[in-house]
Enzyme design. Structure first.
Site, PDB file in Angstrom:
ATOM      1  N   VAL A 134       0.837  -1.206   0.000  1.00 33.72           N
ATOM      2  CA  VAL A 134       0.000   0.000   0.000  1.00 33.72           C
ATOM      3  C   VAL A 134       0.868   1.251   0.000  1.00 33.72           C
ATOM      4  CG1 VAL A 134      -1.872   1.248   1.134  1.00 33.72           C
ATOM      5  CG2 VAL A 134      -1.744  -1.232   1.356  1.00 33.72           C
ATOM      6  N   GLY A 136       3.444   2.262  -1.734  1.00 35.40           N
ATOM      7  CA  GLY A 136       4.891   2.167  -1.970  1.00 35.40           C
ATOM      8  C   GLY A 136       5.739   2.384  -0.737  1.00 35.40           C
ATOM      9  N   GLY A 189       8.128   1.822 -14.683  1.00 32.82           N
ATOM     10  CA  GLY A 189       7.954   0.694 -13.744  1.00 32.82           C
ATOM     11  C   GLY A 189       6.883   0.943 -12.696  1.00 32.82           C
ATOM     12  N   GLU A 192       1.024  -1.690 -13.065  1.00 31.48           N
ATOM     13  CA  GLU A 192       0.902  -3.131 -12.871  1.00 31.48           C
ATOM     14  C   GLU A 192       1.182  -3.846 -14.196  1.00 31.48           C
ATOM     15  OE1 GLU A 192       0.074  -4.566  -9.675  1.00 31.48           O
ATOM     16  OE2 GLU A 192       0.754  -2.531  -9.378  1.00 31.48           O
ATOM     17  N   ASP A 203      -6.558  -1.247  -8.527  1.00 29.72           N
ATOM     18  CA  ASP A 203      -5.367  -1.273  -7.664  1.00 29.72           C
ATOM     19  C   ASP A 203      -5.594  -0.401  -6.418  1.00 29.72           C
ATOM     20  OD1 ASP A 203      -2.309  -1.875  -7.425  1.00 29.72           O
ATOM     21  OD2 ASP A 203      -2.485   0.276  -7.130  1.00 29.72           O
ATOM     22  N   LYS A 207      -5.942  -1.482  -2.336  1.00 27.04           N
ATOM     23  CA  LYS A 207      -5.186  -0.833  -1.253  1.00 27.04           C
ATOM     24  C   LYS A 207      -6.131  -0.250  -0.207  1.00 27.04           C
ATOM     25  CE  LYS A 207      -1.322   0.236  -4.301  1.00 27.04           C
ATOM     26  NZ  LYS A 207      -0.843   1.158  -5.325  1.00 27.04           N
TER      27      LYS A 207
HETATM   28  N1  LIG Z   1       6.124  -1.713  -9.635  1.00 26.77           N
HETATM   29  C1  LIG Z   1       5.778  -1.020  -8.533  1.00 26.77           C
HETATM   30  O1  LIG Z   1       5.993   0.194  -8.418  1.00 26.77           O
HETATM   31  C2  LIG Z   1       5.102  -1.725  -7.414  1.00 26.77           C
HETATM   32  C3  LIG Z   1       4.713  -3.031  -7.506  1.00 26.77           C
HETATM   33  N2  LIG Z   1       4.098  -3.645  -6.440  1.00 26.77           N
HETATM   34  C4  LIG Z   1       3.723  -5.054  -6.522  1.00 26.77           C
HETATM   35  O2  LIG Z   1       4.923  -5.836  -6.529  1.00 26.77           O
HETATM   36  C5  LIG Z   1       4.719  -7.019  -7.305  1.00 26.77           C
HETATM   37  C6  LIG Z   1       5.761  -7.084  -8.421  1.00 26.77           C
HETATM   38  O3  LIG Z   1       5.630  -5.956  -9.232  1.00 26.77           O
HETATM   39  P1  LIG Z   1       6.712  -5.620 -10.370  1.00 26.77           P
HETATM   40  O4  LIG Z   1       8.067  -5.873  -9.868  1.00 26.77           O
HETATM   41  O5  LIG Z   1       6.358  -4.271 -10.865  1.00 26.77           O
HETATM   42  O6  LIG Z   1       6.326  -6.710 -11.471  1.00 26.77           O
HETATM   43  P2  LIG Z   1       7.188  -7.180 -12.717  1.00 26.77           P
HETATM   44  O7  LIG Z   1       6.205  -7.648 -13.733  1.00 26.77           O
HETATM   45  O8  LIG Z   1       8.189  -6.161 -13.093  1.00 26.77           O
HETATM   46  O9  LIG Z   1       8.002  -8.452 -12.139  1.00 26.77           O
HETATM   47  C7  LIG Z   1       7.395  -9.664 -11.833  1.00 26.77           C
HETATM   48  C8  LIG Z   1       8.490 -10.705 -11.653  1.00 26.77           C
HETATM   49  O10 LIG Z   1       7.913 -11.921 -11.194  1.00 26.77           O
HETATM   50  C9  LIG Z   1       8.254 -12.981 -12.072  1.00 26.77           C
HETATM   51  N3  LIG Z   1       7.076 -13.838 -12.189  1.00 26.77           N
HETATM   52  C10 LIG Z   1       5.795 -13.436 -12.388  1.00 26.77           C
HETATM   53  N4  LIG Z   1       4.972 -14.496 -12.429  1.00 26.77           N
HETATM   54  C11 LIG Z   1       5.760 -15.590 -12.280  1.00 26.77           C
HETATM   55  C12 LIG Z   1       5.507 -16.990 -12.248  1.00 26.77           C
HETATM   56  N5  LIG Z   1       4.307 -17.484 -12.396  1.00 26.77           N
HETATM   57  N6  LIG Z   1       6.569 -17.833 -12.041  1.00 26.77           N
HETATM   58  C13 LIG Z   1       7.808 -17.345 -11.912  1.00 26.77           C
HETATM   59  N7  LIG Z   1       8.119 -16.013 -11.918  1.00 26.77           N
HETATM   60  C14 LIG Z   1       7.101 -15.166 -12.117  1.00 26.77           C
HETATM   61  C15 LIG Z   1       8.632 -12.360 -13.415  1.00 26.77           C
HETATM   62  O11 LIG Z   1       9.562 -13.207 -14.049  1.00 26.77           O
HETATM   63  P3  LIG Z   1      10.218 -12.825 -15.490  1.00 26.77           P
HETATM   64  O12 LIG Z   1      11.007 -11.586 -15.229  1.00 26.77           O
HETATM   65  O13 LIG Z   1      11.071 -13.981 -15.847  1.00 26.77           O
HETATM   66  O14 LIG Z   1       9.065 -12.595 -16.406  1.00 26.77           O
HETATM   67  C16 LIG Z   1       9.242 -11.038 -12.933  1.00 26.77           C
HETATM   68  O15 LIG Z   1      10.597 -11.210 -12.654  1.00 26.77           O
HETATM   69  C17 LIG Z   1       3.255  -6.953  -7.791  1.00 26.77           C
HETATM   70  O16 LIG Z   1       2.449  -7.636  -6.870  1.00 26.77           O
HETATM   71  C18 LIG Z   1       2.960  -5.451  -7.763  1.00 26.77           C
HETATM   72  O17 LIG Z   1       1.589  -5.187  -7.619  1.00 26.77           O
HETATM   73  C19 LIG Z   1       3.876  -2.989  -5.254  1.00 26.77           C
HETATM   74  C20 LIG Z   1       4.242  -1.685  -5.109  1.00 26.77           C
HETATM   75  C21 LIG Z   1       4.842  -0.939  -6.194  1.00 26.77           C
HETATM   76  N1  LIG Z   2       0.809   0.121  -9.965  1.00 24.26           N
HETATM   77  C1  LIG Z   2       0.929   0.592  -8.628  1.00 24.26           C
HETATM   78  C2  LIG Z   2       2.258   0.199  -8.081  1.00 24.26           C
HETATM   79  C3  LIG Z   2       2.358   0.374  -6.633  1.00 24.26           C
HETATM   80  O1  LIG Z   2       1.563  -0.110  -5.858  1.00 24.26           O
HETATM   81  C4  LIG Z   2       0.805   2.092  -8.589  1.00 24.26           C
HETATM   82  O2  LIG Z   2       0.907   2.699  -9.646  1.00 24.26           O
HETATM   83  O3  LIG Z   2       0.576   2.635  -7.498  1.00 24.26           O
END
Ligand SMILES: NC(=O)C1=CN([C@@H]2O[C@H](COP(=O)(O)OP(=O)(O)OC[C@H]3O[C@@H](n4cnc5c(N)ncnc54)[C@H](OP(=O)(O)O)[C@@H]3O)[C@@H](O)[C@H]2O)C=CC1
Ligand SMILES: N[C@@H](CC=O)C(=O)O
Length: 337
Positions: A134, A136, A189, A192, A203, A207
């Site tokens: 929630v 960040g 980045g 979602e 989203d 939260k």
């Molecule tokens: N981005 C943001 O600013 C924020 C994100 N979040 C949350 O954090 C989490 C991750 O987000 P984010 O880093 O942006 O996502 P990304 O899509 O950038 O990364 C996801 C990662 O997980 C791996 N992955 C996904 N599904 C599978 C699977 N079934 N088996 C194996 N590996 C898997 C992917 O592998 P590969 O690289 O090989 O495809 C990738 O490395 C989410 O729940 C998101 O809501 C929360 C706060 C902020």
């Molecule tokens: N997609 C989300 C990532 C962080 O939670 C956002 O934009 O807030």
């Protein structure tokens, strides 16, 4: 003094996972001093072993087989930053039930299965922490659960989605088109994997359901959150608001109304001088209104690689400093003795 080592399993090496690896590397010495453990990433689950990553890691650490993490008894902490809620729920549940502490950034997972997962964590006396889920980098979960725990929270309100705030800020300040601003938010980045979750308000709804549940001590199902996103907000709407000295923001609101809790997410026009009108880019801000406290506002980056990693690593520090982790260590020592 000899440092103990704690082994971590990382699920996901995308935007957030890469940030976590970078931060653990950059701050390894400080963290070891603060929590008394050297943190070692034992395995990293990914889908594609050959993908170019935002951070360099030893290829031998990467795996596509989650059993390499679940079945490794040396891994005491699992960090889930892969997203999703079906398969991911099963993995997190099994981790908790096998006595591993879990840290997750996944609001989808917590909004839908938080109660069940908390129950599993309690049954094994392990931690389930999700500060990054929630707003960040803003430490709102810990503040609501701990700092304001003695107070009676009446309302939580704010901007809890970085992508939509980025889009609306760009449309307002730079006359950018909705489509261009969304593309930029994805490239940075913030969005979602499926950005529809951001722009539809889902989203933010996830939260707000989490914030309402933890602050008002009553589980709020995601399905009960009324939501409207920003897909219908046009450049004309933004310009019209601007001409009237207003700014359009996607606002989440959770209010206690008698015995029930009303939670909603919708675009709202705010006067330019309103504090939330000044929250721009990927920043988030959350107001809390409580009986004794009056009002408080927390502000910070709501999305992105390093701000989100900061919340995840903060949770890791909390796990390692916590009583439950220490209790687990004592049990391990007792079993070895
Ligand atoms: N981005 C943001 O600013 C924020 C994100 N979040 C949350 O954090 C989490 C991750 O987000 P984010 O880093 O942006 O996502 P990304 O899509 O950038 O990364 C996801 C990662 O997980 C791996 N992955 C996904 N599904 C599978 C699977 N079934 N088996 C194996 N590996 C898997 C992917 O592998 P590969 O690289 O090989 O495809 C990738 O490395 C989410 O729940 C998101 O809501 C929360 C706060 C902020
Ligand atoms: N997609 C989300 C990532 C962080 O939670 C956002 O934009 O807030």
């Amino acid at each position: 003094m000899e440092r103990r080592v704690v082994k971590v399993g990382l699920l996901g090496l995308g935007t957030v996972g890469s940030g976590v690896v970078k931060m653990l590397r950059q701050n390894s010495e400080e963290l070891a001093q603060k929590c008394g453990y050297e943190i070692e990433i034992q395995r990293i689950l990914v889908r594609d072993l050959d993908k170019k990553r935002g951070v360099e890691v030893d290829r031998a650490l990467l795996t596509r087989d989650v059993r390499d993490i679940l079945d490794d008894a040396n891994i005491q902490v699992v960090i889930e930053v892969m997203g999703g809620e079906g398969e991911t729920r099963d993995i997190v549940l099994e981790s908790l039930l096998s006595g591993k502490h879990v840290i997750t950034a996944n609001k989808d997972l917590i909004a839908l299965h938080g109660a069940h997962l908390h129950h599993a964590a309690d049954s094994q006396n392990v931690e389930l922490l999700y500060e990054a889920a929630v707003a960040g980098a803003i430490p709102i979960v810990r503040v609501l659960k701990q700092s304001f725990a003695g107070d009676n929270v009446r309302e939580v309100m704010g901007i809890v989605n970085g992508t939509t705030n980025y889009i609306l800020s760009k449309m307002t300040q730079e006359n950018a088109s909705y489509e261009d601003a969304l593309r930029e938010a994805q490239a940075l980045g913030y969005a979602e994997a499926d950005p529809h979750a951001d722009v539809s308000g889902l989203d933010a709804a996830r939260k707000m359901a989490i914030l309402a549940s933890i602050s008002m001590r009553q589980a709020v199902p995601l399905a009960d959150v009324k939501l409207q996103g920003i897909e219908g907000v046009t450049s004309e709407d933004v310009a019209e608001a601007k001409a009237l000295g207003q700014v359009i923001k996607l606002i989440g609101r959770a209010r206690r109304e008698g015995d029930s809790i009303e939670v909603s997410v919708s675009p709202m026009r705010l006067p330019e001088e309103h504090p939330l009108a000044k929250v721009n880019d990927s920043f988030n801000a959350v107001y809390v209104y409580a009986d004794a406290l009056g009002e408080a506002m927390l502000y910070g980056r709501g999305a992105g690689e390093m701000p989100t990693a900061s919340a995840v690593v903060g949770d890791l520090h909390a796990v390692l400093r916590g009583r439950k982790f220490a209790a687990g260590q004592l049990e391990l020592i007792a079993r070895w003795a």
